[in-house]
Enzyme design. Structure first.
Site, PDB file in Angstrom:
ATOM      1  N   ASP A 230      -4.232   1.140  11.277  1.00 25.03           N
ATOM      2  CA  ASP A 230      -3.784   1.790  10.046  1.00 25.03           C
ATOM      3  C   ASP A 230      -4.938   1.662   9.064  1.00 25.03           C
ATOM      4  O   ASP A 230      -5.184   0.567   8.537  1.00 25.03           O
ATOM      5  CB  ASP A 230      -2.509   1.142   9.490  1.00 25.03           C
ATOM      6  CG  ASP A 230      -2.036   1.847   8.221  1.00 25.03           C
ATOM      7  OD1 ASP A 230      -2.705   2.820   7.788  1.00 25.03           O
ATOM      8  OD2 ASP A 230      -1.002   1.429   7.659  1.00 25.03           O
TER       9      ASP A 230
ATOM     10  N   LYS B  73       9.612   5.437   7.427  1.00 25.05           N
ATOM     11  CA  LYS B  73      10.034   4.255   6.676  1.00 25.05           C
ATOM     12  C   LYS B  73      11.227   4.674   5.821  1.00 25.05           C
ATOM     13  O   LYS B  73      11.052   5.403   4.834  1.00 25.05           O
ATOM     14  CB  LYS B  73       8.905   3.789   5.759  1.00 25.05           C
ATOM     15  CG  LYS B  73       7.666   3.245   6.477  1.00 25.05           C
ATOM     16  CD  LYS B  73       6.523   3.095   5.486  1.00 25.05           C
ATOM     17  CE  LYS B  73       5.388   2.250   6.011  1.00 25.05           C
ATOM     18  NZ  LYS B  73       4.180   2.353   5.143  1.00 25.05           N
TER      19      LYS B  73
ATOM     20  N   GLU C 148      -5.053  -2.398   8.974  1.00 23.57           N
ATOM     21  CA  GLU C 148      -4.371  -3.005  10.128  1.00 23.57           C
ATOM     22  C   GLU C 148      -5.073  -2.655  11.432  1.00 23.57           C
ATOM     23  O   GLU C 148      -5.339  -1.476  11.684  1.00 23.57           O
ATOM     24  CB  GLU C 148      -2.913  -2.495  10.205  1.00 23.57           C
ATOM     25  CG  GLU C 148      -2.089  -2.853   8.989  1.00 23.57           C
ATOM     26  CD  GLU C 148      -0.757  -2.089   8.922  1.00 23.57           C
ATOM     27  OE1 GLU C 148      -0.233  -1.669   9.974  1.00 23.57           O
ATOM     28  OE2 GLU C 148      -0.264  -1.910   7.793  1.00 23.57           O
TER      29      GLU C 148
ATOM     30  N   SER D   9       0.872  -1.180   0.000  1.00 23.64           N
ATOM     31  CA  SER D   9       0.000   0.000   0.000  1.00 23.64           C
ATOM     32  C   SER D   9       0.909   1.230   0.000  1.00 23.64           C
ATOM     33  O   SER D   9       0.985   1.972   0.964  1.00 23.64           O
ATOM     34  CB  SER D   9      -0.927  -0.011   1.213  1.00 23.64           C
ATOM     35  OG  SER D   9      -0.212   0.186   2.407  1.00 23.64           O
TER      36      SER D   9
HETATM   37  O1  LIG Z   1       0.871   0.932   5.228  1.00 24.73           O
HETATM   38  C1  LIG Z   1       1.780   0.591   5.997  1.00 24.73           C
HETATM   39  O2  LIG Z   1       1.971   1.213   7.020  1.00 24.73           O
HETATM   40  C2  LIG Z   1       2.733  -0.508   5.626  1.00 24.73           C
HETATM   41  C3  LIG Z   1       3.330  -1.294   6.726  1.00 24.73           C
HETATM   42  O3  LIG Z   1       2.405  -1.803   7.641  1.00 24.73           O
HETATM   43  O4  LIG Z   1       2.265  -1.283   4.583  1.00 24.73           O
HETATM   44  P1  LIG Z   1       3.049  -1.221   3.170  1.00 24.73           P
HETATM   45  O5  LIG Z   1       4.448  -1.596   3.444  1.00 24.73           O
HETATM   46  O6  LIG Z   1       2.306  -2.195   2.305  1.00 24.73           O
HETATM   47  O7  LIG Z   1       2.929   0.192   2.688  1.00 24.73           O
HETATM   48 MG   LIG Z   2       0.395   2.738   6.619  1.00 23.38          MG
END
Ligand SMILES: O=C(O)[C@@H](CO)OP(=O)(O)O
Ligand SMILES: [Mg+2]
Length: 401
Positions: A232, A327, A155, A42
């Site tokens: 989330d 991230k 989430e 996502s």
């Molecule tokens: O949306 C998020 O926060 C992440 C991790 O939980 O998902 P993704 O790595 O698929 O973006």
């Molecule tokens: Mg997220």
């Protein structure tokens, strides 16, 4: 001593079975660091660009490696990351790929730490680092882009805010994950797991709220400390820009209804954390919600901010949130991630260091969270690529005390 003498890049497997980039960095005195890029499903529209691993590796070998080997010291992270930016020459790492960039950036940090003989968190955080540890947010039920035919909300996260130690928090999250399985079995709901190891049952969001709420209370009674829960929402994935509505399986909500819905959930379930409740372009709606509930919960921007200081500045100007997800692969280097955390902290925003849905055994984010005194880390609950980080946190806490 930390002069970089070799950078090797290869394709390895991630937890989804996709290829990803791994980097090895070697220094003049024999220091060694190895790190791998994670990968999102996502993903935010404004993230740095992940290129197909083969292409990212070829481009990094051509443009980045010559600027690093014999030129830059792994112990000086800002120089390493400046060289990566210079080698790339774009605003979004679309030349060498954010996946090559972040793997090299993290591997260089590990090589620098290795030369110093210091654990990575100590090298990154320095001797004046505080002695707090992040609270792990544990994904226990999920759907969205991470599992087919499951919840709309991406989430449901256990948040053991009262845990006396990192280890207690990690085990509490695993216990909530387990309790959810029992409650699903009692209801006769079969289910597998999504990309991050959370249960992915074919139930609607309201049933998921009931189950997670009950699981959290059960474990709270067992462990004797406060466990909250959070979400989330991954609002950008639900948002349809043509109709300007959030599309749930059973209904749609316009932006005002979405704000009211989330605000109600915050109060009904005492949510301690809500990530991406709204679309990634809607700073104003974020600000309205933060106005309403920001005094009693964290409103966290993930796709909204993409670990990018320019977007965070805009968010701060709007009063859009009170928390940012961090991230490193969204922005491409550890320096950029550090800068985002620093800016957030200066403006009263809590940082939540995060994994991606596609992960490897790499543990850098555990060290990053500890090094920067981040109050939270989001890195799953079970599954080898998730427990790699959680167990590393337990080891770091054990070593540091
Ligand atoms: O949306 C998020 O926060 C992440 C991790 O939980 O998902 P993704 O790595 O698929 O973006
Ligand atoms: Mg997220």
């Amino acid at each position: 001593m930390t002069l970089i003498t070799d950078v090797r890049l290869r394709r390895i497997l991630d937890s989804r079975g996709n290829p990803t980039v791994e980097a090895d960095v070697v220094t003049e005195s024999g220091g060694f660091g190895r790190a791998a890029a994670p990968s999102g499903a996502s993903t935010g529209e404004y993230e740095a660009v992940e290129r197909p691993p083969g292409e990212a590796i070829a481009a990094a070998r051509e443009h980045a490696v010559p600027r690093l080997v014999g030129e830059v010291y792994a112990g000086n992270q800002r120089d390493v990351d400046a060289a990566l930016h210079a080698a790339d020459g774009t605003d979004d790492f679309s030349e060498i790929g954010a996946n090559s960039a972040v793997a090299i950036s993290m591997a260089a940090a590990k090589a620098g730490a290795d030369v110093l003989g210091a654990p990575l968190f100590q090298h990154l955080g320095g001797t004046f680092r505080g002695d707090d540890f992040p609270i792990p947010l544990g994904n226990v039920v999920g759907g969205g882009e991470h599992a087919a035919d499951a919840t709309d909300i991406q989430e449901f996260l256990a948040a053991p805010v009262g845990a006396p130690s990192v280890a207690d928090a990690v085990f509490a999250n695993a216990a909530v994950h387990d309790a959810v399985a029992d409650l699903l079995a009692e209801r006769g709901v079969p289910c597998g797991k999504g990309d991050e190891g959370a249960w992915a049952p074919s139930i609607d969001d309201s049933e998921a709220f009931e189950i997670v709420d009950e699981a959290v209370s059960l474990v709270e009674d067992e462990v004797g400390f406060n466990i909250g829960f959070g979400l989330d929402v991954a609002g950008a994935e639900l948002y349809d820009s043509d109709s300007e509505t959030y599309e749930y399986s059973d209904r749609s909500r316009d932006t005002d209804e979405q704000i009211a819905y989330i605000a109600d959930l915050v109060d009904e379930y005492d949510l301690v954390y809500v990530e991406d409740p709204l679309d990634e372009d809607d700073y104003d709606a974020f600000a309205d919600l933060t106005d309403e509930v920001g005094d009693r919960t964290l409103i966290c921007g993930d796709d909204l901010f993409v670990t990018n200081t320019d977007r965070l500045v805009e968010g701060i100007d709007h009063g859009a949130a009170n928390s940012i997800l961090i991230k490193p692969n969204q922005i491409g280097t550890l320096t950029d991630a550090f800068d985002a955390i620093e800016l957030a902290t200066r403006n009263g925003y809590d940082s939540v260091v995060s994994h991606r849905s596609g992960e490897t055994e790499d543990t850098t984010i555990a060290h990053l969270a500890v090094a920067t005194d981040a109050p939270f880390i989001k890195t799953g609950t079970v599954g080898g690529e998730r427990t790699a980080k959680l167990n590393e946190l337990i080891r770091i806490a054990d070593d540091a005390t």
